[in-house]
Design a protein around this motif. Structure first.
Motif, PDB file in Angstrom:
ATOM      1  N   UNK A  26      20.480  19.065  -3.516  1.00 20.60           N
ATOM      2  CA  UNK A  26      19.790  18.705  -2.327  1.00 20.60           C
ATOM      3  C   UNK A  26      20.804  18.848  -1.138  1.00 20.60           C
ATOM      4  N   UNK A  27      21.840  18.643  -1.283  1.00 17.17           N
ATOM      5  CA  UNK A  27      22.770  18.384  -0.034  1.00 17.17           C
ATOM      6  C   UNK A  27      22.944  19.862   0.398  1.00 17.17           C
ATOM      7  N   UNK A  31      20.859  22.191   0.479  1.00 15.63           N
ATOM      8  CA  UNK A  31      19.909  22.687   1.005  1.00 15.63           C
ATOM      9  C   UNK A  31      19.601  21.608   2.628  1.00 15.63           C
ATOM     10  N   UNK A  32      19.547  20.604   2.266  1.00 16.61           N
ATOM     11  CA  UNK A  32      19.465  19.639   3.482  1.00 16.61           C
ATOM     12  C   UNK A  32      20.510  19.535   4.846  1.00 16.61           C
ATOM     13  N   UNK A  33      21.478  19.588   4.371  1.00 19.91           N
ATOM     14  CA  UNK A  33      22.573  19.442   5.484  1.00 19.91           C
ATOM     15  C   UNK A  33      22.379  20.621   6.388  1.00 19.91           C
ATOM     16  N   UNK A  34      22.363  21.930   5.897  1.00 18.58           N
ATOM     17  CA  UNK A  34      22.051  22.952   7.054  1.00 18.58           C
ATOM     18  C   UNK A  34      20.625  22.729   7.770  1.00 18.58           C
ATOM     19  N   UNK A  90      19.215   9.067  -0.818  1.00 13.22           N
ATOM     20  CA  UNK A  90      20.189   9.713  -0.550  1.00 13.22           C
ATOM     21  C   UNK A  90      20.034  10.785   0.750  1.00 13.22           C
ATOM     22  N   UNK A  91      18.776  11.126   0.674  1.00 12.37           N
ATOM     23  CA  UNK A  91      18.329  11.869   1.845  1.00 12.37           C
ATOM     24  C   UNK A  91      18.389  11.283   3.180  1.00 12.37           C
ATOM     25  N   UNK A  92      18.138   9.733   3.328  1.00 17.23           N
ATOM     26  CA  UNK A  92      18.530   9.193   4.718  1.00 17.23           C
ATOM     27  C   UNK A  92      20.029   9.073   4.758  1.00 17.23           C
ATOM     28  N   UNK A  93      20.747   9.107   3.881  1.00 18.28           N
ATOM     29  CA  UNK A  93      22.219   8.963   3.810  1.00 18.28           C
ATOM     30  C   UNK A  93      22.724  10.321   4.545  1.00 18.28           C
ATOM     31  N   UNK A  94      22.299  11.241   3.932  1.00 20.26           N
ATOM     32  CA  UNK A  94      22.714  12.755   4.319  1.00 20.26           C
ATOM     33  C   UNK A  94      22.474  12.929   5.886  1.00 20.26           C
ATOM     34  N   UNK A  95      21.350  12.258   6.350  1.00 20.93           N
ATOM     35  CA  UNK A  95      21.051  12.629   7.687  1.00 20.93           C
ATOM     36  C   UNK A  95      22.021  11.653   8.528  1.00 20.93           C
ATOM     37  N   UNK A 116       6.118  26.078  -2.769  1.00 18.35           N
ATOM     38  CA  UNK A 116       7.245  27.102  -2.589  1.00 18.35           C
ATOM     39  C   UNK A 116       8.576  26.831  -3.175  1.00 18.35           C
ATOM     40  N   UNK A 117       9.052  27.822  -4.061  1.00 18.26           N
ATOM     41  CA  UNK A 117      10.404  27.253  -4.631  1.00 18.26           C
ATOM     42  C   UNK A 117      11.506  27.570  -3.538  1.00 18.26           C
ATOM     43  N   UNK A 118      12.410  26.504  -3.775  1.00 17.83           N
ATOM     44  CA  UNK A 118      13.603  26.622  -2.629  1.00 17.83           C
ATOM     45  C   UNK A 118      14.581  26.964  -3.366  1.00 17.83           C
ATOM     46  N   UNK A 119      15.388  27.837  -3.001  1.00 12.80           N
ATOM     47  CA  UNK A 119      16.765  28.355  -3.494  1.00 12.80           C
ATOM     48  C   UNK A 119      17.764  27.937  -2.422  1.00 12.80           C
ATOM     49  N   UNK A 120      17.381  28.138  -1.163  1.00 10.42           N
ATOM     50  CA  UNK A 120      18.481  27.863  -0.322  1.00 10.42           C
ATOM     51  C   UNK A 120      17.408  27.339   1.002  1.00 10.42           C
ATOM     52  N   UNK A 121      18.337  26.803   1.850  1.00 12.40           N
ATOM     53  CA  UNK A 121      17.694  26.206   3.192  1.00 12.40           C
ATOM     54  C   UNK A 121      16.688  27.249   3.820  1.00 12.40           C
TER      55      UNK A 121
END
Length: 227
Positions: free
Chosen positions: A66-67, A69-72, A91-96, A210-215
């Protein structure tokens, strides 16, 4: 060491008649008439946003995946919306917060009964520097049925929902159902074959998520909307 007081901050009320009420919520079938908020209310009108949901008990695979994908996305200006539950939500909140982004937490209880209670430091950070939202009055304790209700707001606050690990029967899939009912886009991160926390995402992908490979798989859809 001073004990953190998670109830010491004032809140703001936003009604459906106010200009600060989020436009996305007005389009869902059952928008709340009142929102109780703590933090930066302007985040309700962020131009780029995505809801992120998933299991409360993620596998070791989940966070690095998830990191990536989400960080970019965060660095591209996306506000992350989630439910502050243990696991994927937190974890999502923390990344933000760690990557200088913005995030909104939607609670299933009032501000005098913060749930879950496992991370008061995160809650205070969100309430002071980001945004915490609830449709329940401050003195309202969490109830089991609040969380499916809360999930419709997580989906409703953004145009799309991204799922990271989910069991076949879980609250995460309730959020997905709400997103689909609201006409929102749904993205899913595939996981290792045979893992129980991969089953929900794989089922969603088979059914059209939709399948997510990358951001890029998420970002390209946004770029198409603004072309």
């Amino acid at each position: 060491m001073k004990k953190l007081d998670i109830y010491d901050q004032k809140y703001t009320i936003v009604t459906v008649f106010d200009h600060t009420y989020p436009l996305y919520l007005k389009t869902i079938p059952d928008p709340p008439y009142v929102l109780y908020t703590k933090g930066d209310v302007s985040l309700l009108h962020t131009p780029l946003s995505i809801s992120v949901v998933g299991t409360r008990k993620p596998s070791p695979y989940a966070f690095p995946a998830m990191k990536s994908v989400l960080v970019p996305l965060i660095q591209s200006g996306f506000t992350i919306v989630s439910g502050m539950a243990q696991g994927i939500d937190q974890l999502a909140h923390k990344l933000a917060t760690e990557y200088n982004g913005k995030t909104i937490a939607v609670l299933g209880s009032g501000f005098q009964h913060i749930y879950p209670k496992n991370n008061p430091i995160l809650y205070n950070t969100l309430a002071q520097e980001h945004l915490v939202v609830s449709e329940y009055p401050p003195d309202c304790a969490p109830k089991k049925y609040h969380f499916p209700e809360r999930n419709r707001l997580i989906a409703g606050l953004t145009p799309s929902t991204f799922v990271i690990e989910a069991r076949l029967k879980s609250g995460t899939l309730i959020t997905v159902d709400q997103a689909l009912e609201q006409g929102k886009d749904v993205y899913a991160l595939p996981g290792p074959a045979g893992r129980i926390t991969s089953e929900g995402c794989h089922k969603m992908i088979n059914e059209g998520a939709k399948l997510v490979h990358t951001y890029h798989d998420i970002l390209e859809d946004w770029l198409e909307k603004f072309e």
